[in-house]
Design an enzyme around this catalytic site. Structure first.
Site, mmCIF file in Angstrom:
data_model
loop_
_atom_site.group_PDB
_atom_site.id
_atom_site.type_symbol
_atom_site.label_atom_id
_atom_site.label_comp_id
_atom_site.label_asym_id
_atom_site.label_seq_id
_atom_site.Cartn_x
_atom_site.Cartn_y
_atom_site.Cartn_z
ATOM 1 N N GLU A 43 0.871 -1.192 0.000
ATOM 2 C CA GLU A 43 0.000 0.000 0.000
ATOM 3 C C GLU A 43 0.896 1.225 0.000
ATOM 4 O OE1 GLU A 43 -2.841 0.011 3.168
ATOM 5 O OE2 GLU A 43 -4.002 -1.653 2.353
ATOM 6 N N GLU A 54 -5.684 9.314 9.917
ATOM 7 C CA GLU A 54 -4.371 8.845 10.337
ATOM 8 C C GLU A 54 -4.015 9.321 11.738
ATOM 9 O OE1 GLU A 54 -3.505 6.944 8.037
ATOM 10 O OE2 GLU A 54 -4.388 7.833 6.238
#
Ligand SMILES: Cc1ncc(COP(=O)(O)O)c(C=O)c1O
Ligand SMILES: Cc1ncc(COP(=O)(O)O)c(C=O)c1O
EC number: 4.2.1.20
Lengths: 292, 422, 422, 292
Positions: A43, A54
């Site tokens: 990824e 995040e």
């Protein structure tokens, strides 16, 4: 190789790094080290200025990469420059996909109304396909808003991975599982990304909800050691996704001014530990009726 | 608005999957309690707005401005609301809703601190624990508001990532929400974010136009020709416009922060303004599709305004839609004009407005003031204008004086003796 | 009140001869415009209080205090008035009256700056030039209020004689008045000074009790058992009491600043409190006979309170008289209790009160709080208490935090990170 | 000698000083110097903490005197210690008169109610009479509130001087003139005390209002030189009152640390100039029908 195929031979190890973190050249080496360490899928983060899903580790990676000049255009060059053979998944936020290539320079210069209408996700997907990306993970794009991206992915033969959260159940789960392809990203705990020192106990029950769906299940959020990896695969995961633990190595190397080779070696070492853990976990798990 | 929270193509729910169940739960609660007044929620809310918040706020004739602009200028006095700004309408509504939903914890983001203080007040009033995220830079710029939040018993969590301003604080609050979604409600501070926030915040704020409409009929026996409100995220704007949207005869002006210039610096990723309606482009930010200040790639730009409450790169999707359809006219006023208007209102009407609200008055001056070029815009305002005074300027004293000093605004009082010691 | 402005032996007109004609002229205007509503003065005044000032202010049930004190506690929300305190009721009334009288210039004194800001606002609103006298020490302690006055277009004249506080500012303003008496009106900030000020200021402030009385009847169908208000000069106090004075069933409590102790230091001429009703003696100050903090010789003592608005050595003559006759009960609350009450109201009700108003809540706690000794005083409050929130605490943030830090008030939030940088 | 008598032989010069300014001993010398300089009456200030009718010059004198320990009790001692033969007028604010001697120490100690009720002005007047004071000027006591003090003065045979302001007319003037005795203090201009560099033009018209009242008229507020004094007496005043110009000399001497004799000499010099001015003015004025 398609994404789903990457899960065919035993548990898949899916590491994440932000492209261009902390700089273009080092980052190329780091991503390549992941493959050497046993990655089955990688990824690759295309950094967005507002990474709302995040935790601090990846937020900081995003800042470093942006400061290093990363842009969608550079990202596609980066993918082309990469020397890896495992499938690549682009992880980014929807606005970058949505805005890409909406207007030529010339259009922009002649546009005095100030209004620019996006052409939607198609140009981005087309370009991604062209440079060899196999799929997307878009954390701020729920299934409800995904039709345009889904269509473009179908057109260009790319997979669209969705995240399934611990809170996702019932109808929502169905709706997501209808849209998903490649693999499903099983979020191991609530919250944002970030390495954890212990592994979530909920993994087993998380996966149970999904047994009826015929798509590989990769578990992520908080995995940081071979031991975590082993236990998660033993609980039934088809793969593990690891981001922050790897990004931590990049950040530390950057802070200490270590040279890129040294950092790459460390990444390769942790990658191997994680991959080995996953493989060890697979041998402990009960025979799976659907996926033999 | 359609059932899925879309305004034309704007709106929607662009959030991490972990938040979707909470948003669905919230949407359900919104429909039941707010739209259908289940358990008398709206009655409870309105009673608290009245008794705790101080509603209705007056619709006051501004005698000296009316003379200056040669038309009837009326002020909708949201500056008199408890806490000093319209923000309480929304914060009280959401915290009360969270209580009805059985939530046990409130989080919120704040930039200038007005939404944070409003939320902290509402939480103290309703006995809910509260944590507010605020960029470290904003904490240093807005101390009195930090004090107020802490005095009301809220935690203030400094956000140190990035540039430490509102954008980062919103992202950080979303992260907290994604972690604690089951018992926590996130009180968003404007008509932004994923559905149902833009609609719900508008509904809580629309008490402004509901009152103003009734008051206008009582005082002048007719509706105003124009309503003028500043626009950051757009909550005071939508609140002031909502009940007038169907009154075709009433023109609606959303005044954005023109900052120092409308030009943008794409290289630096900086827009020296916050005029997302005027200069922004379509995109997705903080959960919704709307008009944004973004670079060619879709990266969000750093916005700027002398007024921190307008300093945001996005804008509410409904407002963006109303501008696209032509129902609302987006205009803008630069930092200097806003500061001049701040001083003018303070001196001529005895009301020190928030720098945000001063933008609305800057627009009046720019089209109808003695130095305005004869223009159709002035005609557009008509005979009878309502300006929304979204907040009071107590929070802005120091920065207004500093900024005035740097710019040499000619109508400003001499504050030389203070500009050193700030 | 008798026609000569006497309340019992208190009151009167002890001023230099040069001022007497102005005071007679004022008295005449007071009788015509205020008492007889000539030219619709009172209607004009009331309309402006409503539209400009934000009246009526709510009478709000304080849910959590009601629980804590095991009785119905209602708050009269003068903190929501424009400017943030009851002071505007009076300032607007007097400036408007000066306008009706054809005066061309306004002067006022201010201590904490609340009366000064209210006067400056009223003058901007009514287009009257205004000069405010303020002790130099107070100017340094109350900067935000100085900024507000200047922003509203008033001149702020520093008073450097003596200790540079309120007492000196009053004397200085009287001097200006004595010099410019023909075209100038002196807006006194409380129910003090020579007749007709104590009566006139009370009449302007009595809108507080007029509303509260009506609101009490509407909300509870009866009158309150007690009304509690802080007392400095006594204007919010008389405003909150006036319409209840004839309601024998309603007890009235005037809460003075007990400062650090009720003991006085005669040698130094310092009273570490401002409890002139409790500890003061009869004397003549600033134009009236009343209760004062004075030494044995009749020299006025320096008063002290953590709240600068209560920090005055005198008190309104009518209030002193009502205490002497037993209609009003004078009580007091010390600095620590007031600060604790400040934090309690902020945390429990989401209202940051002025430190002045916090004294009223300190009294509630001291007689009805969980640690209060069982006493008849608590019974005196009855079942249904109205507390006047005379102002908001925004002006007090810094000093409250500093004073809290010095004293270690246990319910206060941790502000260590800020106490350095103040 | 009564106050009125002091005005009998030509224009009276009435200087003012604050007792105890800047200290007890020097102040005795300064007051005595005024007599040597030709004073016909001396106004002696008993300082009050809130001197609302004074300008900055006298305010500062008050502060110096208070800091030097002046009190009403000390003031009476001061008067006893003074070696002057002209009549003395005590100038002070009403609260000091009102509060004096209201309670003995013993009463006070046993008083727990906190209430002390004044006995009114009588004790002060009694004591003043005892030490030889001839009258009072009380700037914050208008005629309307003066009855108790008037009565005490009558009882002990003291005069009560009132100030007539430029704004005092009609009925008010009558009311004051009914109460006044000794002399009337004619305020030459609006405002507070303080030396001025020019003399008010209104003196003539000010005095005109008063021609019908049979009491000496002393004009004050702002007189600072022999020239002023001359012009004012020429306009018809029966006397001049001078305060701030003299206090300025005391203040200056204090600041410069000059010795008391030097300062006393300067006071005597200015006093003589003022007295001479007044006398010169008298010779210029038209014959006065009532006062020959
Ligand atoms: C007084 C005031 N007005 C306006 C705004 C802008 O917000 P919105 O556009 O959502 O009304 C703010 C934001 O803090 C504010 O404090
Ligand atoms: C909020 C507030 N309350 C009370 C007071 C005390 O004044 P008063 O006793 O005249 O009401 C002040 C004076 O500044 C004030 O600002």
């Amino acid at each position: 190789m398609s994404l789903e195929d990457a899960f065919a031979d035993g548990p898949a190890f899916v590491p994440y790094l932000a492209a261009g973190d902390p700089d273009y050249e080092s980052s190329l080496k780091y991503v390549e080290a992941l493959e050497r360490g046993g990655a089955d899928v990688i990824e690759l983060g295309l950094p967005f200025s507002e990474p709302i899903a995040e935790g601090p580790t990846i937020q900081n990676a995003v800042v470093r990469s942006l400061e290093g000049g990363m842009t969608p255009t550079r990202f596609f060059e980066f993918v082309e420059d990469l020397d890896v053979s495992v499938p690549l998944v682009c992880m980014t936020y929807y606005n970058l996909i949505y805005r890409y290539g909406d207007e030529s320079e010339a259009q922009r210069a002649s546009n005095t109304s100030g209004e620019t209408v996006s052409n939607g996700p198609r140009p981005f997907v087309e370009k991604a396909a062209e440079v060899g990306i196999e799929g997307f993970v878009v954390p701020d794009l729920p299934a409800e808003e995904a039709d345009p991206l889904r269509e473009a992915c179908d057109e260009f033969g790319l997979d669209l991975v969705f995240i399934v959260a611990p809170t996702t159940r019932g109808e929502r789960l169905d709706r997501i599982m209808e849209q998903v392809s490649g693999y499903v990203y099983v979020q191991a705990r609530l919250g944002t990304t970030g390495a954890q020192s212990s592994v979530s106990d909920q993994t087993g029950s998380s996966l149970e909800r999904l047994t009826d769906y015929d798509v590989p299940k990769a578990v992520g959020f908080g995995i940081s050691s071979g031991d975590h990896a082993e236990r998660i695969v033993a609980s039934g995961a088809d793969g593990i996704i690891v981001g922050s633990a790897l990004v931590d190595i990049v950040a530390e190397g950057h802070e200490n001014g270590d040279d890129a080779e040294t950092v790459a070696d460390r990444l390769e070492t942790l990658a191997r530990e994680l991959k080995d853990g996953a493989v060890a976990g697979a041998s402990q798990r009960p025979p799976h009726p659907e996926r033999t | 608005m359609s059932a899925d929270g879309k305004f034309g193509d704007y709106g929607g729910q662009y959030v991490p999957e972990a938040l979707m169940p909470a948003i669905e739960e919230l949407n359900d609660a919104y429909e039941r309690y707010v739209l259908d007044n289940e358990d008398g929620f709206m009655d409870d809310f309105r009673a608290r707005l009245r008794d705790f918040g101080g509603r209705p706020t007056p619709l006051q004739r501004a005698d000296r401005l009316s003379e200056r602009y040669d038309r009837e200028v009326y002020l909708k006095r949201e500056d008199l609301l408890h806490g000093g700004a319209h923000k309480l309408n929304n914060a009280l509504g959401q915290v009360l809703l969270a209580k009805y939903m059985g939530k046990e914890r409130i989080i919120a983001e704040t930039g200038a601190g007005q939404h944070g203080t409003a939320t902290a007040m509402a939480c103290a009033h309703l006995d809910m624990p509260c944590e507010i995220y605020m960029g470290e830079r904003d904490i240093n710029r807005q101390r009195p508001n930090v004090f107020r939040m802490k005095l009301n018993g809220s935690e203030v969590n400094p956000v140190t990532v990035g540039r430490g301003t509102l954008k980062e604080a919103i992202s950080e609050t979303m992260r907290d929400w994604a972690t604690n979604v089951e018992d926590t409600h996130y009180v968003i501070g404007s008509v932004v974010g994923p559905h149902p926030f833009p609609s719900m915040v508008r509904d809580f704020q629309s008490v402004i136009s509901e009152e103003a409409r009734t008051q206008a009929r009582e005082k002048l026996g007719r509706l105003p020709d124009a309503v003028v409100a500043c626009a950051g995220g757009g909550s005071n704007t939508m609140g002031a416009f909502a009940e007038f949207v169907d009154d075709e005869e009433t023109a609606l002006y959303a005044v954005e922060a023109g900052g120092s210039t409308l030009e943008v610096d794409e290289e630096a990723g900086v827009a020296p303004n916050s005029a997302s309606l005027t200069t922004g482009t379509e995109g997705i930010l903080h959960g919704a599709r709307t008009r944004l200040l973004q670079d060619r790639d879709g990266q969000i730009m750093e916005s700027h305004s002398v007024s921190s409450g307008l300093d945001y790169a996005g804008v509410g999707p409904e407002l963006a839609h109303l501008v696209d359809t032509g129902r609302v006219t987006a205009v803008n006023v630069d930092d200097d004009e806003a500061l001049t208007a701040f001083h003018r209102l303070s001196q001529m009407e005895g009301i020190i407005p928030a720098l945000e609200s001063a933008h609305a008055f800057g627009y009046l001056e720019s089209v109808a003031g003695p130095d305005a070029p004869d223009s159709e815009e002035a005609d557009g305002l008509g005979e009878y204008v309502v300006v929304n005074v979204s907040g009071r300027g107590d929070k802005d004293l120091e920065s207004a004086i500093e900024e005035t000093y740097e710019r040499d605004i000619d109508i400003a009082p001499n504050m030389d003796e203070f500009t050193g010691g700030l």
